[in-house]
Design an enzyme around this catalytic site. Structure first.
Site, PDB file in Angstrom:
ATOM      1  N   ASP A 162       0.859  -1.182   0.000  1.00 56.52           N
ATOM      2  CA  ASP A 162       0.000   0.000   0.000  1.00 56.52           C
ATOM      3  C   ASP A 162       0.897   1.234   0.000  1.00 56.52           C
ATOM      4  O   ASP A 162       1.697   1.426   0.917  1.00 56.52           O
ATOM      5  CB  ASP A 162      -0.900  -0.020   1.237  1.00 56.52           C
ATOM      6  CG  ASP A 162      -1.998   1.033   1.180  1.00 56.52           C
ATOM      7  OD1 ASP A 162      -2.183   1.650   0.129  1.00 56.52           O
ATOM      8  OD2 ASP A 162      -2.669   1.226   2.215  1.00 56.52           O
ATOM      9  N   ASP A 205      -2.976   2.465  -5.984  1.00 57.40           N
ATOM     10  CA  ASP A 205      -1.910   2.533  -4.983  1.00 57.40           C
ATOM     11  C   ASP A 205      -1.793   1.312  -4.089  1.00 57.40           C
ATOM     12  O   ASP A 205      -1.039   1.340  -3.110  1.00 57.40           O
ATOM     13  CB  ASP A 205      -2.089   3.780  -4.112  1.00 57.40           C
ATOM     14  CG  ASP A 205      -3.390   3.758  -3.317  1.00 57.40           C
ATOM     15  OD1 ASP A 205      -4.317   3.015  -3.702  1.00 57.40           O
ATOM     16  OD2 ASP A 205      -3.484   4.492  -2.314  1.00 57.40           O
ATOM     17  N   GLU A 206      -2.488   0.213  -4.398  1.00 55.79           N
ATOM     18  CA  GLU A 206      -2.335  -0.975  -3.556  1.00 55.79           C
ATOM     19  C   GLU A 206      -2.624  -2.241  -4.352  1.00 55.79           C
ATOM     20  O   GLU A 206      -3.357  -2.228  -5.336  1.00 55.79           O
ATOM     21  CB  GLU A 206      -3.238  -0.909  -2.320  1.00 55.79           C
ATOM     22  CG  GLU A 206      -4.710  -0.854  -2.630  1.00 55.79           C
ATOM     23  CD  GLU A 206      -5.577  -0.925  -1.371  1.00 55.79           C
ATOM     24  OE1 GLU A 206      -5.248  -1.716  -0.453  1.00 55.79           O
ATOM     25  OE2 GLU A 206      -6.580  -0.201  -1.323  1.00 55.79           O
TER      26      GLU A 206
END
Length: 362
Positions: free
Chosen positions: A11, A106-107
């Site tokens: 993350d 983003d993860e």
């Protein structure tokens, strides 16, 4: 005996805001809000850690964020920039994982059960991924390592920012027992409130309820709650993609102006990419050189040949493609080289070898 699963959840830390602070030095160390303007009806898409100290968080109305921190800097999102960095990060994931399941820009979940790097240590693999991300994007990521997706997801949030948290198989059930229900991934505020009305405040409390009772109260989700209370989550990391290129890039510790030095760096990358191509028994016809300048502007230059690319071709074309850029006139912070135009489609879907025993540590 089957292998013990090894899952990493990565993350990025304050992703949108961190990209803005990276690209705009004057934003660094200041409360930054990515989203609408203070006088608009917009909401906070992301905020820096400096802004979070004032109680600001994602999805908060920008007008309220302004009242909490009038000195904050408000900027509009640049989704093209975020997508570009996200692709860089995903390329890094594929260096190490047999399966990558993105959840957002983003993860992502990574399955590294069959990764042989670092003698199969998922912890060391996660460290390497974080280091590669920092070196190549100048951004920080947090990672959670465990034996299932539920625990890996929670672990990645345990030690932010720039964290690395590991939950070993023998620790899973005890960890969940002490975990507050509000920290469970998949249990939102409404469900949390309903569980607390039933006397469920921790994983231990949840484990005291039967599957039948949880299903009656929460429908189909009841079985999921029953399992995660026991640190059980059999969901696989799912991914299928057709690889269009093989590449390698490197970010320098200092900007480079020398063309011969840049050529040498690209030649080193070419050797690595050619070796990877040979291991997969592939042939390629297109070579692409990527250059990112010190001001973070980026260009790519490519050439497609009539025959399969060999080492001699790269020795010829690397200087030619580099000459089509402003290298030598502008300092360069990153170079990359990739090969594409494969002779056969490459579908990246690895089938587990379930007959192999596995006892390497996390």
């Amino acid at each position: 005996m089957t292998r013990q699963r090894k899952i990493i959840h990565v993350d990025m830390d304050a992703f949108f805001a961190s990209v803005e602070q990276r690209d705009h030095p004057d934003y660094r160390g200041k409360p930054l809000i990515v989203g609408g303007q203070p006088d608009s009806r917009g909401v906070v898409a992301a905020c820096s850690y400096e802004a979070r100290k004032f109680g600001i968080h994602s999805a908060m109305p920008c007008s309220r964020a302004y009242r909490l921190c009038p000195q904050a800097i408000f900027v509009k999102p640049r989704f093209d920039a975020y997508r570009e960095v996200s692709q860089q990060i995903r390329d890094i994931f594929w260096r190490y994982a047999s399966e990558v399941e993105p959840l957002s820009l983003d993860e992502a979940y990574l399955d590294v059960t069959y990764t042989e790097d670092f003698n199969g240590s998922a912890t060391l693999i996660a460290k390497a991924i974080k280091q590669d991300i920092l070196q190549e994007t100048n951004l920080y990521a947090s990672a959670g390592v465990s034996y299932n997706k539920f625990l890996a997801k929670i672990a990645s949030d345990m030690d932010k920012p720039n964290g690395l948290y590991v939950i070993l198989p023998q620790q899973g059930e005890a960890f969940v027992s002490e975990l507050a229900i509000g920290k469970f991934h998949g249990i939102g505020p409404a469900t949390e409130a309903k569980m607390k009305q039933l006397g469920i405040a921790t994983g231990y409390d949840l484990r005291q309820k039967s599957e039948a009772e949880l299903t009656e109260r929460f429908g189909k989700s009841g079985q999921y709650y029953f399992n995660i209370a026991r640190a059980i989550d059999e969901r696989p990391v799912r991914s299928t993609r057709i690889r269009k290129s093989l590449g390698k890039e490197t970010t320098f510790s200092h900007d480079i102006l020398s063309v011969p030095e840049l050529t040498a760096k690209l030649s080193d990358l070419a050797d690595i990419v050619l070796e990877s191509l040979a291991k997969q028994n592939l042939k390629a016809r297109t070579v692409t050189v990527k250059v990112k300048y010190s001001d973070f502007q980026q260009v790519t230059r490519a050439q497609t040949l009539e025959h399969s690319i060999a080492s001699a071709d790269l020795n010829e074309w690397i200087p030619k493609l580099l000459a089509r850029t402003e290298a030598g006139q502008k300092a360069v912070r990153l170079v990359g080289l990739s090969l594409s135009g494969f002779d056969v489609p490459v579908i990246e879907k690895v089938q587990p070898q379930l007959d192999l025993a596995f006892c390497d540590p996390f």
